[in-house]
Design an enzyme around this catalytic site. Structure first.
Site, short mmCIF file in Angstrom:
data_model
loop_
_atom_site.label_atom_id
_atom_site.label_comp_id
_atom_site.label_asym_id
_atom_site.label_seq_id
_atom_site.Cartn_x
_atom_site.Cartn_y
_atom_site.Cartn_z
N SER A 20 2.98 6.62 17.17
CA SER A 20 2.40 6.72 15.83
C SER A 20 1.65 5.45 15.45
O SER A 20 0.59 5.52 14.83
CB SER A 20 3.50 7.01 14.80
OG SER A 20 4.05 8.28 14.99
N VAL B 128 13.66 9.02 21.20
CA VAL B 128 12.58 9.66 20.46
C VAL B 128 12.11 8.77 19.30
O VAL B 128 10.91 8.72 19.01
CB VAL B 128 13.00 11.07 19.98
CG1 VAL B 128 11.95 11.69 19.07
CG2 VAL B 128 13.25 11.97 21.19
N ALA C 16 9.82 6.33 20.94
CA ALA C 16 8.57 6.99 21.33
C ALA C 16 7.69 7.28 20.12
O ALA C 16 6.49 6.97 20.13
CB ALA C 16 8.88 8.29 22.08
N GLU C 17 8.26 7.86 19.09
CA GLU C 17 7.46 8.22 17.91
C GLU C 17 6.95 6.97 17.20
O GLU C 17 5.83 6.95 16.70
CB GLU C 17 8.23 9.10 16.95
CG GLU C 17 7.39 9.53 15.77
CD GLU C 17 7.49 11.00 15.44
OE1 GLU C 17 6.62 11.46 14.67
OE2 GLU C 17 8.40 11.68 15.93
N THR C 18 7.74 5.93 17.17
CA THR C 18 7.31 4.69 16.53
C THR C 18 6.11 4.10 17.26
O THR C 18 5.08 3.78 16.65
CB THR C 18 8.47 3.68 16.47
OG1 THR C 18 9.54 4.25 15.71
CG2 THR C 18 8.03 2.37 15.86
#
Length: 141
Positions: free
Chosen positions: A68, A60, A63-65
């Site tokens: 974003s 996660v 993924a978020e890095t």
């Protein structure tokens, strides 16, 4: 046609992530394409869970890095991005090497973005799929 509204490179992304969770977990930015960001995270002592495979939270973080960054660099200058929701389906445990991720937009709107992040092991086998929804905040004042 490229979706980027600001200068972007792997070097810029690496520099902006100094002293962050992504840097501490070993996230690397590998490639910027016209509509995608590719990166990876190592499977090592920082990112493994007790069963010897990558921790779902490390997936996660990757993924978020990536998602974003994609949203941030495809919005107008001065706008800010904040996460609203992220989900991850962990499909295959990865016990060594790298988890490789590629983030692509599903929707780029004025007030929201949705990004799909597909993650694979070093053999190209899908290990996790994630979807990230972000809010686009206009400049204050």
């Amino acid at each position: 046609m490229a979706i980027w509204t600001k200068p972007i490179s792997t070097e810029i992304l690496t520099t902006t992530h100094i002293d962050t969770a992504a840097q501490r977990l070993g996230v690397e930015f590998v490639e910027i394409g016209p509509d995608f960001i590719r990166g990876r995270i190592p499977v090592d002592a920082r990112t493994r869970q007790p069963y010897g495979v990558i921790h779902g939270g490390a997936n996660v973080v990757l993924a978020e890095t990536l998602g974003s960054c994609g949203a941030d660099y495809s919005t107008p200058v001065g706008h800010r991005i904040v996460g609203l929701d992220i989900n991850a389906n962990h499909i295959r445990g990865v016990g060594q090497g790298w988890v490789n991720g590629i983030a692509r937009p599903v929707h780029i709107g004025r007030s929201t973005h949705v990004w799909q992040i597909d993650m694979t092991d070093d053999q190209g086998r899908i290990s996790c799929v994630s979807r990230l929804t972000l809010s686009v905040l206009a400049p204050r004042g």
